[in-house]
Design a protein around this motif. Sequence first.
Motif, short mmCIF file in Angstrom:
data_model
loop_
_atom_site.label_atom_id
_atom_site.label_comp_id
_atom_site.label_asym_id
_atom_site.label_seq_id
_atom_site.Cartn_x
_atom_site.Cartn_y
_atom_site.Cartn_z
N UNK A 1 5.91 -10.28 3.86
CA UNK A 1 4.66 -10.39 3.11
C UNK A 1 3.47 -10.17 4.04
N UNK A 2 3.48 -10.86 5.19
CA UNK A 2 2.36 -10.68 6.14
C UNK A 2 2.27 -9.23 6.61
N UNK A 3 3.40 -8.58 6.79
CA UNK A 3 3.43 -7.20 7.27
C UNK A 3 2.89 -6.22 6.23
N UNK A 4 3.19 -6.46 4.95
CA UNK A 4 2.85 -5.48 3.91
C UNK A 4 1.74 -5.92 2.97
N UNK A 5 1.22 -7.13 3.13
CA UNK A 5 0.20 -7.62 2.21
C UNK A 5 -1.06 -6.76 2.23
N UNK A 6 -1.54 -6.42 3.39
CA UNK A 6 -2.78 -5.64 3.48
C UNK A 6 -2.62 -4.24 2.88
N UNK A 7 -1.55 -3.49 3.23
CA UNK A 7 -1.40 -2.16 2.62
C UNK A 7 -1.23 -2.22 1.09
N UNK A 8 -0.51 -3.21 0.59
CA UNK A 8 -0.32 -3.31 -0.85
C UNK A 8 -1.63 -3.70 -1.53
N UNK A 9 -2.37 -4.64 -0.94
CA UNK A 9 -3.67 -5.01 -1.50
C UNK A 9 -4.60 -3.79 -1.51
N UNK B 1 -1.55 9.34 -12.84
CA UNK B 1 -0.62 10.02 -11.93
C UNK B 1 -1.34 10.78 -10.82
N UNK B 2 -2.54 11.24 -11.08
CA UNK B 2 -3.33 11.92 -10.04
C UNK B 2 -4.00 10.89 -9.13
N UNK B 3 -4.53 9.84 -9.76
CA UNK B 3 -5.23 8.80 -8.99
C UNK B 3 -4.30 8.16 -7.97
N UNK B 4 -3.08 7.82 -8.38
CA UNK B 4 -2.18 7.15 -7.44
C UNK B 4 -1.79 8.05 -6.29
N UNK B 5 -1.63 9.35 -6.53
CA UNK B 5 -1.30 10.28 -5.45
C UNK B 5 -2.48 10.39 -4.48
N UNK B 6 -3.69 10.51 -5.00
CA UNK B 6 -4.88 10.60 -4.15
C UNK B 6 -5.02 9.35 -3.30
N UNK B 7 -4.86 8.19 -3.92
CA UNK B 7 -5.00 6.93 -3.18
C UNK B 7 -3.95 6.83 -2.08
N UNK B 8 -2.71 7.14 -2.42
CA UNK B 8 -1.64 7.01 -1.41
C UNK B 8 -1.82 8.01 -0.27
N UNK C 1 -4.84 9.99 0.57
CA UNK C 1 -6.15 10.01 1.22
C UNK C 1 -6.59 8.65 1.76
N UNK C 2 -6.23 7.58 1.08
CA UNK C 2 -6.68 6.26 1.51
C UNK C 2 -5.60 5.49 2.29
N UNK C 3 -4.36 5.59 1.84
CA UNK C 3 -3.28 4.86 2.49
C UNK C 3 -2.62 5.66 3.61
N UNK C 4 -2.85 6.96 3.65
CA UNK C 4 -2.33 7.79 4.73
C UNK C 4 -0.83 8.09 4.64
N UNK C 5 -0.25 7.95 3.46
CA UNK C 5 1.17 8.27 3.32
C UNK C 5 1.37 9.78 3.39
N UNK C 6 2.52 10.18 3.86
CA UNK C 6 2.88 11.60 3.94
C UNK C 6 3.41 12.04 2.58
#
Length: 191
Positions: A25-33, A137-144, A146-151
């Motif tokens: 939880x501590x490891x992933x709380x910030x990215x999930x939030x 479906x577009x918003x979640x891809x953009x967020x992941x 551009x903002x979350x830095x996922x590949x």
Amino acid sequence: MVEASDLELVERTLEGEHHAFEVLVRRWERPIFSLAYRLSGSDEDARDVCQETFLAAFRHLKSFRGEAKFSSWLYRIALNAWHSRQRRQPAESLSLEEQAETRGFDPPDTDNALDERLLRDERAQLVRRALAALPAEMRQVIVMKEYEGLKFHEIAEVLGIPVSTVKTRLYTGLTLLRRRLEGLGFSPGKE
């Protein structure tokens, strides 16, 4: 225990070491939030989605088979929690254009540091509004991306879609986002 991999922590949790799940939880709380906040635009909703995500993850931890990364599995749960909240909440009563007209967007004339900060805040709010108006479906891809830095392959894994679909949704979403912002009199490259 902090140095343990996610998979090791999952195994330890399943063996009864609940402290191991606290580490996850501590490891992933910030990215999930962060993901939830960027999708919802609301601090309260993001906290709720984050809490729902970790509760669901704990309840269904036995179903995690390790075929995908733990983070991908957790992001998927967070997206499902966000979608559930979206279905339960009433839709916005004003369109994006009506909201912009009501609120207005006139940059201040002075070069004061406070004015610059207010202008940045106003721009960020316009981007959040425009992003919120995109199809989910577009918003979640953009967020992941551009903002979350996922590949691309990580996003594809989380969403269970081909990489080509991720790229198409990102390109189309960014194009729509730019058009919405320009329609509001704001150009992302404009200073």
